[in-house]
Design a protein around this motif. Structure first.
Motif, PDB file in Angstrom:
ATOM      1  N   SER A  27       0.865  -1.178   0.000  1.00 22.74           N
ATOM      2  CA  SER A  27       0.000   0.000   0.000  1.00 22.74           C
ATOM      3  C   SER A  27       0.899   1.224   0.000  1.00 22.74           C
ATOM      4  O   SER A  27       1.709   1.407   0.911  1.00 22.74           O
ATOM      5  N   LEU A  28       0.758   2.031  -1.018  1.00 25.06           N
ATOM      6  CA  LEU A  28       1.573   3.248  -1.126  1.00 25.06           C
ATOM      7  C   LEU A  28       0.707   4.423  -0.696  1.00 25.06           C
ATOM      8  O   LEU A  28      -0.315   4.718  -1.328  1.00 25.06           O
ATOM      9  N   ARG A  29       1.110   5.046   0.416  1.00 19.43           N
ATOM     10  CA  ARG A  29       0.335   6.184   0.939  1.00 19.43           C
ATOM     11  C   ARG A  29       0.916   7.461   0.345  1.00 19.43           C
ATOM     12  O   ARG A  29       1.892   8.006   0.863  1.00 19.43           O
ATOM     13  N   TYR A  30       0.317   7.908  -0.765  1.00 17.37           N
ATOM     14  CA  TYR A  30       0.845   9.113  -1.390  1.00 17.37           C
ATOM     15  C   TYR A  30       0.419  10.321  -0.579  1.00 17.37           C
ATOM     16  O   TYR A  30      -0.695  10.378  -0.078  1.00 17.37           O
ATOM     17  N   PHE A  31       1.317  11.312  -0.560  1.00 17.14           N
ATOM     18  CA  PHE A  31       0.918  12.628  -0.088  1.00 17.14           C
ATOM     19  C   PHE A  31       0.336  13.340  -1.327  1.00 17.14           C
ATOM     20  O   PHE A  31      -0.369  12.690  -2.086  1.00 17.14           O
ATOM     21  N   ASN A  32       0.510  14.602  -1.562  1.00 16.04           N
ATOM     22  CA  ASN A  32      -0.237  15.243  -2.667  1.00 16.04           C
ATOM     23  C   ASN A  32       0.464  15.072  -4.017  1.00 16.04           C
ATOM     24  O   ASN A  32       1.514  15.669  -4.246  1.00 16.04           O
ATOM     25  N   ALA A  33      -0.159  14.303  -4.893  1.00 12.25           N
ATOM     26  CA  ALA A  33       0.412  14.105  -6.222  1.00 12.25           C
ATOM     27  C   ALA A  33       0.328  15.411  -7.000  1.00 12.25           C
ATOM     28  O   ALA A  33      -0.677  16.121  -6.939  1.00 12.25           O
ATOM     29  N   ALA A  34       1.404  15.713  -7.731  1.00  8.92           N
ATOM     30  CA  ALA A  34       1.420  16.960  -8.510  1.00  8.92           C
ATOM     31  C   ALA A  34       2.322  16.769  -9.725  1.00  8.92           C
ATOM     32  O   ALA A  34       2.965  15.741  -9.881  1.00  8.92           O
TER      33      ALA A  34
ATOM     34  N   PRO B 239      12.849  10.328  -4.417  1.00  8.33           N
ATOM     35  CA  PRO B 239      12.218  11.221  -5.381  1.00  8.33           C
ATOM     36  C   PRO B 239      13.260  12.013  -6.167  1.00  8.33           C
ATOM     37  O   PRO B 239      14.221  12.521  -5.583  1.00  8.33           O
ATOM     38  N   ALA B 240      13.076  12.083  -7.478  1.00 12.53           N
ATOM     39  CA  ALA B 240      14.064  12.767  -8.328  1.00 12.53           C
ATOM     40  C   ALA B 240      13.601  14.165  -8.730  1.00 12.53           C
ATOM     41  O   ALA B 240      14.412  14.985  -9.113  1.00 12.53           O
ATOM     42  N   ARG B 241      12.299  14.419  -8.695  1.00  8.32           N
ATOM     43  CA  ARG B 241      11.774  15.720  -9.145  1.00  8.32           C
ATOM     44  C   ARG B 241      11.016  16.383  -8.001  1.00  8.32           C
ATOM     45  O   ARG B 241       9.870  16.793  -8.150  1.00  8.32           O
ATOM     46  N   SER B 242      11.713  16.457  -6.830  1.00  4.99           N
ATOM     47  CA  SER B 242      10.973  16.877  -5.640  1.00  4.99           C
ATOM     48  C   SER B 242      10.803  18.390  -5.516  1.00  4.99           C
ATOM     49  O   SER B 242       9.904  18.853  -4.820  1.00  4.99           O
ATOM     50  N   ALA B 243      11.633  19.193  -6.184  1.00  2.45           N
ATOM     51  CA  ALA B 243      11.515  20.653  -6.004  1.00  2.45           C
ATOM     52  C   ALA B 243      10.130  21.119  -6.434  1.00  2.45           C
ATOM     53  O   ALA B 243       9.650  20.742  -7.512  1.00  2.45           O
ATOM     54  N   LEU B 244       9.498  21.913  -5.581  1.00  2.00           N
ATOM     55  CA  LEU B 244       8.125  22.359  -5.887  1.00  2.00           C
ATOM     56  C   LEU B 244       8.073  23.049  -7.248  1.00  2.00           C
ATOM     57  O   LEU B 244       7.157  22.828  -8.044  1.00  2.00           O
ATOM     58  N   GLU B 245       9.075  23.864  -7.529  1.00  2.00           N
ATOM     59  CA  GLU B 245       9.010  24.627  -8.777  1.00  2.00           C
ATOM     60  C   GLU B 245       9.134  23.714  -9.999  1.00  2.00           C
ATOM     61  O   GLU B 245       8.524  23.993 -11.032  1.00  2.00           O
ATOM     62  N   SER B 246       9.866  22.599  -9.900  1.00  2.00           N
ATOM     63  CA  SER B 246       9.890  21.713 -11.080  1.00  2.00           C
ATOM     64  C   SER B 246       8.575  20.961 -11.214  1.00  2.00           C
ATOM     65  O   SER B 246       8.127  20.677 -12.339  1.00  2.00           O
ATOM     66  N   GLN B 247       7.908  20.660 -10.091  1.00  2.00           N
ATOM     67  CA  GLN B 247       6.577  20.037 -10.191  1.00  2.00           C
ATOM     68  C   GLN B 247       5.612  21.004 -10.889  1.00  2.00           C
ATOM     69  O   GLN B 247       4.854  20.633 -11.787  1.00  2.00           O
ATOM     70  N   ILE B 248       5.660  22.275 -10.471  1.00  2.00           N
ATOM     71  CA  ILE B 248       4.750  23.264 -11.064  1.00  2.00           C
ATOM     72  C   ILE B 248       5.106  23.505 -12.536  1.00  2.00           C
ATOM     73  O   ILE B 248       4.223  23.595 -13.398  1.00  2.00           O
ATOM     74  N   ALA B 249       6.416  23.552 -12.831  1.00  2.00           N
ATOM     75  CA  ALA B 249       6.828  23.811 -14.214  1.00  2.00           C
ATOM     76  C   ALA B 249       6.353  22.700 -15.145  1.00  2.00           C
ATOM     77  O   ALA B 249       5.872  22.966 -16.254  1.00  2.00           O
ATOM     78  N   ASP B 250       6.461  21.436 -14.702  1.00  2.00           N
ATOM     79  CA  ASP B 250       5.993  20.335 -15.561  1.00  2.00           C
ATOM     80  C   ASP B 250       4.483  20.428 -15.772  1.00  2.00           C
ATOM     81  O   ASP B 250       3.980  20.193 -16.878  1.00  2.00           O
TER      82      ASP B 250
ATOM     83  N   ARG C  78       6.133  32.687  -9.863  1.00  2.00           N
ATOM     84  CA  ARG C  78       7.513  32.759 -10.371  1.00  2.00           C
ATOM     85  C   ARG C  78       7.662  31.881 -11.626  1.00  2.00           C
ATOM     86  O   ARG C  78       8.253  32.300 -12.615  1.00  2.00           O
ATOM     87  N   VAL C  79       7.097  30.658 -11.573  1.00  2.00           N
ATOM     88  CA  VAL C  79       7.253  29.747 -12.716  1.00  2.00           C
ATOM     89  C   VAL C  79       6.550  30.325 -13.955  1.00  2.00           C
ATOM     90  O   VAL C  79       7.091  30.294 -15.065  1.00  2.00           O
TER      91      VAL C  79
END
Ligand SMILES: NC(=O)c1ccc[n+]([C@@H]2O[C@H](COP(=O)([O-])OP(=O)(O)OC[C@H]3O[C@@H](n4cnc5c(N)ncnc54)[C@H](O)[C@@H]3O)[C@@H](O)[C@H]2O)c1
Length: 323
Positions: free
Chosen positions: A164-171, A302-313, A266-267
């Motif tokens: 069981s994978l308990r995800y926090f907020n997927a983005a 996690p490889a893409r953990s920076a919030l700004e890269s999540q938002i940019a994608d 910013r993004v």
């Protein structure tokens, strides 16, 4: 090797299908398209059907003879679950019970389940480890906790192993921009903030009077590609005989709603119009997770953990033409 992916036409399931195909698996999507999109099913067949239909699930298992099951199909909105609890219990618990019945009748298979940080309720400690008590404060979280419990029972009785994978907020979105978050209506913060940036319309912030530094809720955002990577590792773990477990998928770092809006400004290089609305029922003030167990057991980082890269994608995908 075929993998049965319930809910594979949805946001996270479709990203996992892409990751499965990249590793040489064939994802067989089983989805009733109630909340998913036919056009995201690109990496294997789509079998339309409801998880509550035991005979249909059984027929699909007989036809494809998958090696494992990944179970994403569910309703997943906290606020909606508070307004319509039985709708959630029927689909997330009743539907999953039927799916598991079909699976046990067929013969147990390794099983990866989409659980959630909502099973913890209001945390007593931050960041939240997996052995934190599970006291969900909304029907959505409760429905997922019940399924975790069912899976533990099926392991005891039938030896069916599960993660069981308990995800926090997927983005975020697929970094190659092929798929992304396409809910209708959308309720998740980042796509709503980005739609406000795109359209010049206001975004509602539900509550600015929480006991947090800026008064808005704090969440731990985790890139959908990192979630997909964890599914591949969980599958490998189970195929090698790993024991059942429940693991957080999180970054151990939280951002408030206002910080997310600031990062999005910013993004996108645009200002975003915010409207403060009243609190939404069922929302804990802070959810931040500790994912050390996933690192230790699966080797997940996690490889893409920076919030700004999540938002940019997410922004890159949103601004591309959609089908
Ligand atoms: N998005 C998040 O931040 C998040 C966080 C924690 C856990 N989760 C869990 O991850 C899973 C996927 O979330 P998502 O954001 O991709 O949701 P989603 O709504 O995009 O995808 C769910 C998919 O399941 C399908 N589905 C729903 N009920 C079904 C049924 N009875 N039979 C067949 N198909 C059905 C829908 O059509 C949809 O394609 C869910 O189980 C959710 O609870 C999501």
């Amino acid at each position: 090797m075929k993998i049965l992916v319930t809910g594979g036409a949805g946001y996270i399931g479709s990203h996992v299908c892409k990751a499965l195909a990249a590793k040489g698996f064939e994802p067989v999507v089983y989805d009733n398209l109630s909340r998913g999109n036919r056009w995201v099913v690109k990496w294997g067949p789509l079998e339309e059907g409801d998880i509550a239909d035991v005979a249909r699930v059984r027929a699909v298992l007989d036809r494809h003879r998958p090696t494992a099951v990944m179970h994403f199909a569910a309703f997943a909105y906290v606020g909606e679950s508070v307004r319509e609890p039985l709708f959630y219990y029927r689909n997330n618990i009743g539907g999953t019970t039927a799916l598991l019945q079909a699976l046990i009748d067929y013969g147990p298979l390794p099983f990866v389940f989409s659980s959630t940080c909502s099973t913890y309720g209001i945390p007593q400690t931050i960041p939240i480890p997996e052995d934190h008590p599970q006291n969900p404060i909304n029907p959505y979280g409760f429905s997922k906790m019940v399924v975790e419990r069912m899976l533990a029972d099926l392991d005891l009785t039938y030896g069916m192993r599960s993660v069981s994978l308990r995800y926090f907020n997927a983005a975020g979105a697929d970094p190659e921009g092929e798929i992304g978050e396409a809910h209708n209506p959308e309720t998740h913060l980042i796509p709503l903030v980005l739609a406000a940036a795109r359209d010049g319309t206001p975004v509602d912030v539900f509550g600015a009077d929480y006991d947090t530094p800026d008064g808005t809720c704090i969440r731990d955002y985790i890139h959908v590609s990192d979630i997909a990577g964890a599914h591949l590792l969980a599958l490998d773990y189970l195929l090698k005989g790993g024991a059942s477990c429940a693991l957080n998928l999180a970054n151990a770092r939280g951002y408030s709603v206002k910080e997310v809006v600031g990062a999005a400004e910013r993004v996108c290089n645009r200002s975003i119009w915010v409207k403060i609305a009243s609190r939404r029922d069922g929302d804990p003030p802070i959810l931040i997770g500790l994912a050390e167990r996933a690192q230790a057991l699966l080797g997940w980082r996690p490889a893409r953990s920076a919030l700004e890269s999540q938002i940019a994608d997410a922004w890159n995908w949103m601004m591309k033409d959609r089908k």
